[in-house]
Design a protein around this motif. Sequence first.
Motif, PDB file in Angstrom:
ATOM      1  N   ALA A  75       0.828  -1.198   0.000  1.00 42.63           N
ATOM      2  CA  ALA A  75       0.000   0.000   0.000  1.00 42.63           C
ATOM      3  C   ALA A  75       0.866   1.254   0.000  1.00 42.63           C
ATOM      4  O   ALA A  75       0.598   2.200  -0.728  1.00 42.63           O
ATOM      5  CB  ALA A  75      -0.929   0.008   1.214  1.00 42.63           C
ATOM      6  N   ARG A  76       1.913   1.251   0.812  1.00 41.24           N
ATOM      7  CA  ARG A  76       2.798   2.411   0.873  1.00 41.24           C
ATOM      8  C   ARG A  76       3.485   2.645  -0.473  1.00 41.24           C
ATOM      9  O   ARG A  76       3.596   3.770  -0.944  1.00 41.24           O
ATOM     10  CB  ARG A  76       3.843   2.226   1.977  1.00 41.24           C
ATOM     11  CG  ARG A  76       3.287   2.470   3.367  1.00 41.24           C
ATOM     12  CD  ARG A  76       4.401   2.557   4.388  1.00 41.24           C
ATOM     13  NE  ARG A  76       5.086   1.297   4.580  1.00 41.24           N
ATOM     14  CZ  ARG A  76       4.716   0.376   5.459  1.00 41.24           C
ATOM     15  NH1 ARG A  76       3.653   0.575   6.216  1.00 41.24           N
ATOM     16  NH2 ARG A  76       5.394  -0.745   5.581  1.00 41.24           N
ATOM     17  N   ARG A  77       3.947   1.562  -1.090  1.00 34.26           N
ATOM     18  CA  ARG A  77       4.639   1.690  -2.371  1.00 34.26           C
ATOM     19  C   ARG A  77       3.690   2.181  -3.465  1.00 34.26           C
ATOM     20  O   ARG A  77       3.997   3.122  -4.192  1.00 34.26           O
ATOM     21  CB  ARG A  77       5.235   0.331  -2.762  1.00 34.26           C
ATOM     22  CG  ARG A  77       5.982   0.340  -4.088  1.00 34.26           C
ATOM     23  CD  ARG A  77       6.620  -1.015  -4.362  1.00 34.26           C
ATOM     24  NE  ARG A  77       5.673  -2.102  -4.294  1.00 34.26           N
ATOM     25  CZ  ARG A  77       4.795  -2.394  -5.252  1.00 34.26           C
ATOM     26  NH1 ARG A  77       4.750  -1.658  -6.343  1.00 34.26           N
ATOM     27  NH2 ARG A  77       3.965  -3.403  -5.129  1.00 34.26           N
ATOM     28  N   LEU A  78       2.526   1.550  -3.574  1.00 37.88           N
ATOM     29  CA  LEU A  78       1.572   1.951  -4.605  1.00 37.88           C
ATOM     30  C   LEU A  78       1.037   3.357  -4.355  1.00 37.88           C
ATOM     31  O   LEU A  78       0.802   4.112  -5.296  1.00 37.88           O
ATOM     32  CB  LEU A  78       0.419   0.951  -4.681  1.00 37.88           C
ATOM     33  CG  LEU A  78       0.745  -0.397  -5.312  1.00 37.88           C
ATOM     34  CD1 LEU A  78      -0.496  -1.282  -5.333  1.00 37.88           C
ATOM     35  CD2 LEU A  78       1.298  -0.225  -6.716  1.00 37.88           C
ATOM     36  N   ARG A  79       0.831   3.700  -3.089  1.00 39.24           N
ATOM     37  CA  ARG A  79       0.365   5.045  -2.751  1.00 39.24           C
ATOM     38  C   ARG A  79       1.365   6.089  -3.264  1.00 39.24           C
ATOM     39  O   ARG A  79       0.996   7.091  -3.861  1.00 39.24           O
ATOM     40  CB  ARG A  79       0.204   5.175  -1.238  1.00 39.24           C
ATOM     41  CG  ARG A  79      -0.194   6.559  -0.789  1.00 39.24           C
ATOM     42  CD  ARG A  79      -0.187   6.655   0.724  1.00 39.24           C
ATOM     43  NE  ARG A  79       1.172   6.718   1.207  1.00 39.24           N
ATOM     44  CZ  ARG A  79       1.672   5.960   2.167  1.00 39.24           C
ATOM     45  NH1 ARG A  79       0.934   5.051   2.763  1.00 39.24           N
ATOM     46  NH2 ARG A  79       2.920   6.100   2.548  1.00 39.24           N
ATOM     47  N   SER A  80       2.643   5.823  -3.045  1.00 39.46           N
ATOM     48  CA  SER A  80       3.689   6.742  -3.490  1.00 39.46           C
ATOM     49  C   SER A  80       3.659   6.910  -5.008  1.00 39.46           C
ATOM     50  O   SER A  80       3.762   8.022  -5.530  1.00 39.46           O
ATOM     51  CB  SER A  80       5.052   6.221  -3.029  1.00 39.46           C
ATOM     52  OG  SER A  80       6.075   7.033  -3.507  1.00 39.46           O
ATOM     53  N   VAL A  81       3.510   5.798  -5.725  1.00 39.76           N
ATOM     54  CA  VAL A  81       3.438   5.844  -7.188  1.00 39.76           C
ATOM     55  C   VAL A  81       2.202   6.611  -7.627  1.00 39.76           C
ATOM     56  O   VAL A  81       2.261   7.452  -8.540  1.00 39.76           O
ATOM     57  CB  VAL A  81       3.436   4.418  -7.781  1.00 39.76           C
ATOM     58  CG1 VAL A  81       3.199   4.450  -9.284  1.00 39.76           C
ATOM     59  CG2 VAL A  81       4.742   3.712  -7.469  1.00 39.76           C
ATOM     60  N   ALA A  82       1.064   6.335  -6.984  1.00 42.30           N
ATOM     61  CA  ALA A  82      -0.191   7.002  -7.352  1.00 42.30           C
ATOM     62  C   ALA A  82      -0.117   8.509  -7.113  1.00 42.30           C
ATOM     63  O   ALA A  82      -0.564   9.304  -7.943  1.00 42.30           O
ATOM     64  CB  ALA A  82      -1.363   6.395  -6.575  1.00 42.30           C
ATOM     65  N   LEU A  83       0.450   8.914  -5.986  1.00 44.08           N
ATOM     66  CA  LEU A  83       0.597  10.337  -5.690  1.00 44.08           C
ATOM     67  C   LEU A  83       1.507  11.015  -6.703  1.00 44.08           C
ATOM     68  O   LEU A  83       1.225  12.136  -7.164  1.00 44.08           O
ATOM     69  CB  LEU A  83       1.135  10.533  -4.276  1.00 44.08           C
ATOM     70  CG  LEU A  83       0.159  10.233  -3.145  1.00 44.08           C
ATOM     71  CD1 LEU A  83       0.878  10.225  -1.798  1.00 44.08           C
ATOM     72  CD2 LEU A  83      -0.979  11.234  -3.138  1.00 44.08           C
TER      73      LEU A  83
END
Length: 200
Positions: A75-83
């Motif tokens: 979640a942290r990794r994908l959140r960073s990419v999405a942001l």
Amino acid sequence: MKFFSFAVAALATFASFASAAPLPIETGLEARGQAVSSTALKVPTTQEFINQHLIKAPRKNKSLFWTGQQAATDARRLRSVALDLAAKQGFDIVGEMLSDDALRLINGPKAPINKLSAAAANKFVEEASGAFAELSTGDVTIMMEGDPTTGPQPEAGSVFARIERPILEERAAHGTQAITGAFRIATNFKTTGVKVPFKL
């Protein structure tokens, strides 16, 4: 517990915009972040998020949804990419649409959301996500891992699959401000630019 960690990680991404109406809060909680009792916060429903202007409508054709594995690290990794994608490609993402009053409940180690049960904290994420989907118009973009053409579908237990997708599907079939299209991108969209139609 994994989903609670995911929910907390998702909540941590929310960035503010202009002030909005106060949240539905019971006696014992100050909306400005003072003394809180463990049962004071009433999680707003999707409709309360909308009606009380706790979330701003994303711009037409600019809604970005993201989904992946539910482990906190993912979640942290994908959140960073999405942001990063949202900032560089001009997308709107749910966290950026929350009002200051909503953000006060989730930001910082002493935030009222930390006093809630895991189920209630998850509910906050789900209701905010549902409101974002309800307010989205035009074409929507969904970021998932894998090749956009051949990659796997969203996990059945994800917030996107359970909450956002059914709302978008319904709004694509009916409604005065319908969803006109859905497109899938991968985490590497900023370099590949590959965007393919996605069936809701």
